[in-house]
Structures are given as C-alpha cells and as structure tokens.
Design a protein around this motif. Structure first.
Motif, PDB file in Angstrom:
ATOM      1  N   GLU A 121       0.838  -1.176   0.000  1.00  0.00           N
ATOM      2  CA  GLU A 121       0.000   0.000   0.000  1.00  0.00           C
ATOM      3  C   GLU A 121       0.882   1.238   0.000  1.00  0.00           C
ATOM      4  OE1 GLU A 121      -2.898   2.536  -0.281  1.00  0.00           O
ATOM      5  OE2 GLU A 121      -3.249   0.368  -0.338  1.00  0.00           O
TER       6      GLU A 121
ATOM      7  N   GLY B   1       0.460   4.491   0.329  1.00  0.00           N
ATOM      8  CA  GLY B   1       0.277   5.480   1.388  1.00  0.00           C
ATOM      9  C   GLY B   1       0.891   5.036   2.700  1.00  0.00           C
ATOM     10  N   VAL B   2       0.676   3.760   3.044  1.00  0.00           N
ATOM     11  CA  VAL B   2       1.250   3.223   4.293  1.00  0.00           C
ATOM     12  C   VAL B   2       2.771   3.214   4.234  1.00  0.00           C
ATOM     13  CG1 VAL B   2       1.384   1.200   5.782  1.00  0.00           C
ATOM     14  CG2 VAL B   2      -0.802   1.847   4.744  1.00  0.00           C
TER      15      VAL B   2
ATOM     16  N   ASP C 276       4.734   5.098   2.374  1.00  0.00           N
ATOM     17  CA  ASP C 276       5.256   6.472   2.432  1.00  0.00           C
ATOM     18  C   ASP C 276       5.336   6.957   3.873  1.00  0.00           C
ATOM     19  OD1 ASP C 276       5.736   6.899  -0.252  1.00  0.00           O
ATOM     20  OD2 ASP C 276       3.684   7.554  -0.675  1.00  0.00           O
ATOM     21  N   LYS C 277       4.290   6.646   4.687  1.00  0.00           N
ATOM     22  CA  LYS C 277       4.291   7.073   6.087  1.00  0.00           C
ATOM     23  C   LYS C 277       5.372   6.358   6.889  1.00  0.00           C
ATOM     24  CE  LYS C 277      -0.607   8.364   6.258  1.00  0.00           C
ATOM     25  NZ  LYS C 277      -1.928   8.058   6.868  1.00  0.00           N
ATOM     26  N   ARG C 278       5.543   5.044   6.648  1.00  0.00           N
ATOM     27  CA  ARG C 278       6.603   4.306   7.352  1.00  0.00           C
ATOM     28  C   ARG C 278       7.976   4.865   7.016  1.00  0.00           C
ATOM     29  NH1 ARG C 278       6.224  -2.016   6.543  1.00  0.00           N
ATOM     30  NH2 ARG C 278       8.177  -1.800   7.754  1.00  0.00           N
TER      31      ARG C 278
ATOM     32  N   ALA D  20       8.605   7.965   6.027  1.00  0.00           N
ATOM     33  CA  ALA D  20       8.728   9.279   6.651  1.00  0.00           C
ATOM     34  C   ALA D  20       9.063   9.153   8.129  1.00  0.00           C
ATOM     35  CB  ALA D  20       7.430  10.068   6.449  1.00  0.00           C
ATOM     36  N   ALA D  21       8.515   8.108   8.809  1.00  0.00           N
ATOM     37  CA  ALA D  21       8.811   7.906  10.232  1.00  0.00           C
ATOM     38  C   ALA D  21      10.280   7.607  10.450  1.00  0.00           C
ATOM     39  CB  ALA D  21       7.955   6.769  10.781  1.00  0.00           C
TER      40      ALA D  21
ATOM     41  N   ARG E  78      12.569   9.017   8.618  1.00  0.00           N
ATOM     42  CA  ARG E  78      13.220  10.192   8.037  1.00  0.00           C
ATOM     43  C   ARG E  78      13.702   9.942   6.612  1.00  0.00           C
ATOM     44  NH1 ARG E  78      16.748  12.457  13.233  1.00  0.00           N
ATOM     45  NH2 ARG E  78      14.954  12.662  14.655  1.00  0.00           N
TER      46      ARG E  78
ATOM     47  N   ASP F 142      12.348  10.685   3.033  1.00  0.00           N
ATOM     48  CA  ASP F 142      11.301  11.448   2.354  1.00  0.00           C
ATOM     49  C   ASP F 142      11.205  10.980   0.898  1.00  0.00           C
ATOM     50  OD1 ASP F 142       9.456  13.237   1.457  1.00  0.00           O
ATOM     51  OD2 ASP F 142      10.705  15.029   1.748  1.00  0.00           O
TER      52      ASP F 142
ATOM     53  N   ARG G  35       9.096  11.762  -1.229  1.00  0.00           N
ATOM     54  CA  ARG G  35       8.641  12.808  -2.148  1.00  0.00           C
ATOM     55  C   ARG G  35       9.826  13.344  -2.944  1.00  0.00           C
ATOM     56  NH1 ARG G  35       5.710  16.632   2.099  1.00  0.00           N
ATOM     57  NH2 ARG G  35       7.728  16.157   3.092  1.00  0.00           N
TER      58      ARG G  35
END
Length: 592
Positions: free
Chosen positions: A377, A379-380, A382-384, A386-387, A389, A391, A393
């Motif tokens: 997934e 979205g999931v 990307d968040k993991r 980001a957690a 550090r 990025d 994007r």
C-alpha cells in the motif's frame, strides 16, 4: 706531706704514689710503707676501672637514647655498627642479619674491602653458627687459629682477606628468636673481658628493641599509606561510578565514559575498536592492542617502557569490542588499573547497548526497504518511510549491488547512512535506496552495481528495483565487473531495459541466428558460443582457439559447419556485425 687517702681522693697518678712511698721511706716514719703503697695502688686501679665502666655504661645509655629516636631501619642498623665500634674501641664492627637460612652482612663500620658487603655466613658453622645455635655471645682471641669451633670456608676467607683476628659476636633477639648477630673485631689478637661482652650484649639488646620499634613504625607507616591510598581509591571509585551512571542515564555513550575516566584518573585515555581503529582520543595506535588480546586474554596488560602503557580490553561476554589505552601518568599500579577496568565495563555496556539499537534500527530499515521494493500500500509505505526520516517525495534511486569484496556490504550501509537512505541484504546481494543524486563511486572497487532511474513515491519503487536488478544482470553478462551505473552503462544494449525491449531483442535474435541456435539445441554443439568468441576476437584463428581451449583444426571444422547452417554471407562485415550483436543479445536475454 699528703696522706694516702688524699692521694686517692685527687686521683693521683702511679708516679705520685711512688714518690710518696719514697718520701715516707726516707723519713722512716712508718714500718708498713711498702704494704700501704701496694694497697693504695690496688685501690687506685680499682677506682679507675670502676670509673671507666661507669663511663662505658653512661655512653651505652646515651647510645640507647639515640637509637630510640631513629625510625629509618637502614640508618638505624648503620648507627648500631658505628656505636659498637666506638664503644669497644675496635677496628671494625658489622651486623649480619638472618636472610632465609643464611646470615647476610649488610651494615658495617670501619675500613673494609668492597667484597665484605653482602657476604653470606652459615648459621650452622663458624663463630656465627655457634652464636645463632646457642643464642649466647661468643668470642675468639684469634679467629683463624681457634680450633674450638667448626670453621666455615667463606668466613675464613673473609677473615683472612681483612686480617681479622680478635672477634666478639652477640645475638640480636626479638620476640623470642634470633634475627641477627652484632660483631666487633680487631686486626690484632685480642681476648675480650666479661665486662666487654656484657657491654656489647647490652648495646645489642637496646639495638634489637630499636630495630623492632623501627620495623613496627615502618609497618604502621605503610599501613597508614595503604589506608590513605585505599580511601583515595574508594573515593575515586565512587566518583567514577557516579560519572558512569550519569553517562548511562544521559546516553552519552563511550565518549562520555572515556571523558569521565580521563578526569578521574587525571590522564589522557584513548578508546579503539576491535580492529584498532581510534574511536575516542588521539589517532596514534602504535601498540596494536588487538594483537595482545587475540589469544583470549581478558585482563589489563601493562607494557614496560618509559613511560609504561596500559592496555585494558573492553569485553562483553567473550566478545572483544575494543581497548582502552593509557600512556604513562602513573596508571600502572593495581588500584588505577582496577578503575580503568571498571570504566571498560561501562564502555562495554554502552557499546552493547549501541549495537543492540543499531541492530534494531537496521532490522527496521531492512524490513521497510524490503516492503518498498516488493510493493504494498503506497500510502502506508510512504508514512513508514517518513517515520524513519526517508522522504520519498524527493527523487530516489534503487541500487542493486553484487559484492566482490568483504567490505562491500559495510560500504553500502555507510553510503545509505550518510545520504539518509536505506540498505538491506537480499540473498547474496545488497539493495540500497538513496536520494538522487548520491555518489556511488566508492562501490566501483568493491562490487558491480545496477542503478535505476530516479523515481518518487513508494509506488514507483518495485519497478525501479526490477530495473536495477536487470541492469546488474546485464552488466555481469557483458563481463563489466566493477561497473556502477544504470541503463546508460549498457551502451546500445540499454534498449533491453525499455518496455518491450526484451521481446524486440528476441525477435532480432531469432531472425539473425535462430537457425544456428536451433542446430546447437538439436545436435548438442557449441557453434553459437564459438562464433561469438571468433567474431568478438577480431576473427583471429589461433587466439580464438586458445581462448576456447581447442585445437585450431577443430575451430576450422566448427566454422565450416557454421557456414553450412548460415550460408557464406555471415563472413561479410555487415552480417558479421549483426551476428555478434544477436549472439550477445541472446546471452543478455537469458540473463534478464
């Protein structure tokens, strides 16, 4: 005219007494002049002897008072020899102290040769043996000529060399046992009177008490010094414990522990890792501490020198993690080394904690990168990322590395750490995700790496991983070992990585060398590999045969069969180029 009593009272000399006797005889005043004169002379001699003994006892008392004020044992024993020589008016005096099963001459007074020092006397033979065995004084008027005791060769040689004849010795007693003998000696034959024996024995008694007092004083002084040192060591251990606790609570790591050790010990402390690489302190590691602990030694080692160097291993369980190094500064004593070992334990705990945190972080990062390249997934993911550090994007590239050097994996992890990316081992290869652009040049000497195009977002990473993997396989198939790059590194073969590129390549291969490949498959021959090697080598027969490890005649036979399959046109320049390209594409397609 004076009377006999008046003469005695004023301590008249023998000449005066004789003059008085002559005068009385001349006057005829008494019939008993001769008898009175003899009695006067005897009484005078007795008074003089008693006065002399009184003076000796006074001197002995004064000497005893001086001995009680001396606390330094060597100085005290030297004074005893000097006072004994003065008291008995002899040529020399010396002390022989019990050392194991011999008497060793260590302190003396008078003119003696250098060989006299450290002479060992038997405690079972000679005059010294008699005194030790009986515990009583003994003397000889002429030592070498005296047959009353068993002579010891060493003592006889000593007496002969120094010309010692009259010798008196008295034992030194303390706590019911003999610990030495005090000797006086003349270089002329000399009998010793009883009062002289008593006088020297008295001095020996005072000396023994003074020696025992000095020993007790020295023992008390050493105990006080040890107590002070122990108290100081305990105080420093408490301070070090507090500092280590503070470093652990605040998470200061090994550097904080090394700083605490340096301040408590008041000396520079260096920390190196298990491979002698400096972690804290100077970069000089000339001692190579890992060599001293390679055999399992786990206690501190003191290397002699000026100044000495202390190596204290940092150990967790049986694992050697590194070493603390202290150069000089008086840290070679046991108390200082114990403090250093306590600090090493604190560093070991800190290093183990850091290793556990690093391992946990590496596992988390590895699990995340595995999930990113396998897909999930977006979205999931990307968040993991980001957690942690990372990025996504920002544009990132995927790198798949085939290591050729044992340090390649560590280099990949370091590149990822510095760039703020991720790294994980997948089978025999390493996958790296780093922001674009990131320099991958250090990997060129350590492995071969396929690099994807830059992408953004978790959704694009599985395709990027596939691209990097195919690029790596293509580089290896082309024999480009040590190359780090993406599609551009493949040259004209890069079209294989494009969508549909493999299918187009397969169609070209089938159209160009299909009959030859079919012949090899049907007949079990190696005509296609032979042709590729022949064309790639510039059509050099001998060189090609050597590379293929076949006889030149065998090569000619294979080329003739290739002609039978493909026709004569393959030998022309343009068809030959197409054939070489098709054969390489065939090999690359198999790898991809």
């Amino acid at each position: 005219m004076s009377t006999w009593l008046e003469l005695l009272l004023r301590d008249a000399s023998a000449d005066e007494v004789e003059a008085h006797r002559t005068a009385l005889l001349a006057d005829g005043s008494s019939t008993d002049v001769e008898a009175e004169a003899r009695r006067a002379l005897q009484l005078s001699a007795l008074l003089r002897e008693r006065a002399h003994r009184a003076a000796e006892l006074a001197a002995l008392s004064e000497m005893a008072g001086r001995l009680t004020s001396v606390r330094n044992l060597p100085e005290l024993l030297t004074d005893v020899a000097r006072l004994a020589r003065q008291l008995l008016r002899t040529d020399v005096a010396y002390l022989a102290l019990l050392d194991g099963d011999v008497l060793r001459i260590k302190y003396f007074d008078g003119r003696l040769g250098p060989a006299f020092r450290e002479i060992e006397l038997s405690i079972t033979a000679g005059l010294a043996g008699r005194i030790v065995s009986t515990g009583l004084p003994s003397w000889t008027a002429d030592y070498l000529a005296d047959p009353s005791f068993e002579h010891a060769p060493v003592a006889d040689e000593l007496a002969g060399n120094e010309q010692l004849r009259g010798i008196l010795g008295v034992p030194l007693h303390a706590q019911g046992s003999t610990f030495g003998v005090l000797f006086v000696s003349d270089r002329a034959a000399r009998p010793f009177a009883d009062h002289e024996v008593s006088l020297l024995a008295g001095l020996a008694g005072h000396a023994a008490v003074a020696v025992e007092n000095a020993r007790l004083f020295d023992a008390e002084r050493r105990a006080a010094e040890e107590l002070r040192a122990s108290a100081s060591g305990v105080a420093r251990a408490i301070v070090l414990h507090e500092r280590l606790t503070e470093a652990a609570v605040r998470g200061g790591g090994p550097a904080a522990v090394v700083q605490a050790l340096s301040e408590v010990l008041d000396v520079a402390v260096q920390l190196v890792d298990a491979d002698d690489r400096p972690l804290v302190g100077t970069d000089d590691v000339s001692e190579r501490p890992s060599q001293h602990f390679a055999g399992g030694q786990r206690r501190a080692v003191v290397l002699p020198g000026a100044p000495p160097v202390v190596l204290c291993p940092v150990v967790a369980a049986e694992d050697y993690l590194g070493c603390l190094i202290v150069r000089g500064g008086g840290v070679a004593d046991e108390a200082e080394v114990r403090l250093l070992e306590r600090g090493a334990l604190g560093i070991a705990l800190s290093l183990v904690q850091e290793r556990a945190l690093d391992d946990a972080a590496a596992r988390s990062q590895g699990e995340l990168l595995a999930a990113l390249v396998e897909g999930g997934e977006p979205g999931v993911l990307d968040k993991r990322a980001a957690a942690m550090r990372v990025d996504l994007r920002r544009p990132h590239v995927v790198v798949v590395v085939e290591p050729h050097d044992p340090t390649c994996r560590a280099a990949c992890a370091e590149i990822a750490r510095r760039a703020g990316g991720l790294a994980v081992d997948r089978g025999s290869r390493t996958v790296v995700l780093v922001p674009a652009p990131t320099s991958l040049t250090p990997l060129a000497d350590l492995g071969t790496a396929g690099v994807s195009a830059a992408v953004t977002g978790a959704a694009a990473l599985p395709a990027a991983y596939d691209e990097a993997s195919r690029c790596l396989r293509a580089l290896l198939a082309l024999g480009r070992r040590g190359t780090v790059g993406g599609a551009a590194a493949l040259g004209l073969y890069r079209f294989l990585l494009a969508p549909g590129g493999v299918d187009e390549g397969a169609e070209f291969v089938r159209r160009t060398v299909g009959p030859l490949l079919d012949h090899d498959a049907a007949k079990g021959t190696d005509l296609a590999p032979t042709l590729e090697e022949y064309l790639a080598g510039g059509r050099q027969h001998s060189a090609t045969a050597e590379r293929l490890h076949i006889h030149p005649n065998t090569l000619y036979q294979r080329l003739n069969r290739i002609t039978a399959v493909l026709g004569d046109a393959w030998r022309e320049p343009d068809p030959a180029l197409d054939l070489l390209l098709a054969l390489r594409l065939h090999r690359l397609s198999a790898a991809l």
